[in-house]
Design an enzyme around this catalytic site. Structure first.
Site, PDB file in Angstrom:
ATOM      1  N   THR A   1     -20.511 -61.671 -32.126  1.00  0.00           N
ATOM      2  CA  THR A   1     -19.875 -61.597 -33.441  1.00  0.00           C
ATOM      3  C   THR A   1     -18.624 -62.470 -33.450  1.00  0.00           C
ATOM      4  OG1 THR A   1     -20.677 -59.361 -33.876  1.00  0.00           O
ATOM      5  CG2 THR A   1     -18.668 -60.023 -35.020  1.00  0.00           C
TER       6      THR A   1
ATOM      7  N   ARG B   1     -30.847 -52.564 -40.534  1.00  0.00           N
ATOM      8  CA  ARG B   1     -29.693 -51.990 -39.852  1.00  0.00           C
ATOM      9  C   ARG B   1     -28.438 -52.767 -40.226  1.00  0.00           C
ATOM     10  NH1 ARG B   1     -25.580 -54.034 -36.052  1.00  0.00           N
ATOM     11  NH2 ARG B   1     -24.819 -52.245 -34.878  1.00  0.00           N
ATOM     12  N   VAL B   2     -27.373 -52.056 -40.574  1.00  0.00           N
ATOM     13  CA  VAL B   2     -26.089 -52.672 -40.903  1.00  0.00           C
ATOM     14  C   VAL B   2     -25.049 -52.155 -39.932  1.00  0.00           C
ATOM     15  CG1 VAL B   2     -24.275 -52.911 -42.650  1.00  0.00           C
ATOM     16  CG2 VAL B   2     -26.692 -52.905 -43.343  1.00  0.00           C
ATOM     17  N   GLY B   3     -24.293 -53.066 -39.360  1.00  0.00           N
ATOM     18  CA  GLY B   3     -23.262 -52.678 -38.407  1.00  0.00           C
ATOM     19  C   GLY B   3     -21.904 -52.514 -39.059  1.00  0.00           C
TER      20      GLY B   3
END
Length: 357
Positions: A212, A240-242
């Site tokens: 990231t 999926r969301v972080g």
């Protein structure tokens, strides 16, 4: 009569004290925060992800390092020219998104379906305005779209197809998923898929490397900004969301306290609301930034076995870059034009690079 004079004198003393206190209190800005006069000082800090760099070759580490230097040079030029922290954050992240060297933009990890899904967020510490996007598949620069969400809509977060429809309305050309093809990441995906098939499990395969990218900046007007961009975790479930696009979890900026961008396993950042927690400790407990960041990352998250790292910055120019993994590559530049690169291992000596090419 004497008692009345004493009462009047007491009231007068209280009024004088209140007036004096009001004059001593700093003025408040647009976000209810402390104002700060324009200054010649500015700071920009970038990260390229926390995790282990041990499996990367020296050439791969150098490629990441040189890309980050180039990105920071872009942001430095904006700040040195009197530009805003928001502009510097976006421009710096865009360079890293375009490079293919990080888990962001063209280097994003693949989901279980073999298609990258990207998240990004940006926040203005002066106004508390924020914008973010999640699970987009056809956006070359998610950080730019996140800023458009902040500036062109009444919302904070747009996801998936809705975010991409908004992008088209703003003149952004959608790209094919093949735009994100990256041989390095495709091989990682193939190995992870084979390993998952062997184990016959649907469990998420987590890597010990997190690429990231994020940036925090302070401009000459004394305003903070933060931004983060990611492809999430390797072999994540589609949808999926972080933490990166979640304001307060992986990204946060407030002139009253600090600006933060995080990297690591996003679920821990969301459960602990990491970015805003660090800033709240600075604002309400009046503890130094480094202590606040260290307590959250090196103590609380470490105790939960949550791999993490953050970059954090205050309006006073204080910087904190703690991580609880084997490494987190960071670069910091101030008005003196010296970029200090460090963090690809715990023992690596910092490297100083000029900000002006």
């Amino acid at each position: 009569m004497r008692m009345m004079r004493h009462c009047l004198a007491g009231v007068l003393a209280v009024v004088v004290a209140l007036v004096a206190a009001n004059h001593a209190r700093p003025a408040h800005g647009a976000a209810g925060g402390l104002t700060k006069p324009a200054t010649a000082d500015f700071v920009l800090v970038a990260h390229g992800g926390a995790g282990s760099y041990a499996h990367l070759t020296p050439e791969q580490i150098e490629a990441r390092r040189s890309t980050m230097v180039r990105a920071i040079q872009k942001g430095y030029g904006i700040l040195a020219g009197g530009g805003s922290s928001l502009d510097a954050v976006e421009a710096t992240i865009r360079v890293m998104e375009d490079s293919g060297e990080f888990d962001s933009g063209r280097g994003a990890y693949y989901t279980r379906e073999g298609v990258p899904e990207l998240d990004a967020a940006i926040m203005d510490g002066r106004t508390l305005a924020a914008g973010s996007v999640a699970s987009v598949k056809h956006i070359a620069n998610p950080i730019h779209l996140a800023r458009l969400v902040m500036e062109k809509t009444p919302h904070v977060l747009l996801v998936s197809g809705g975010a991409e429809e908004f992008a088209k309305s703003q003149g952004i050309e959608l790209v094919s998923p093949f735009y994100f093809y990256n041989e390095r990441e495709w091989q990682r995906y193939e190995k992870a898929k084979a390993a998952a098939a062997e184990k016959k499990t649907s469990a998420v395969v987590l890597e010990d490397e997190h690429g990231t990218v994020g940036v925090v900046a302070l401009d000459r007007e004394g305003n903070l900004a933060a931004g983060t961009s990611t492809g999430g975790t390797s072999m994540k479930m589609p949808g999926r969301v972080g933490d990166s696009p979640i304001i307060g979890a992986g990204t946060y900026a407030n002139n009253d306290s600090c600006a933060v961008s995080g990297t690591g396993v996003g679920e821990y950042f969301m459960r602990n609301v990491v970015a805003s927690d660090i800033c709240a400790r600075v604002r309400y407990l009046h503890i130094p930034l480094e202590q606040a960041a260290n307590d959250v990352v090196k103590k609380e998250l470490a105790e939960q076995h949550g791999e993490a790292g953050v970059i954090a910055l205050t309006r006073a120019g204080d910087v904190a870059t703690p991580f609880n993994t084997d490494g987190m590559m960071t670069g910091t530049v101030r008005a003196d034009g010296k970029i200090v690169m460090k963090g690809w291992s715990k023992t690596a000596e910092p490297i100083i690079v000029p900000a002006v090419r």
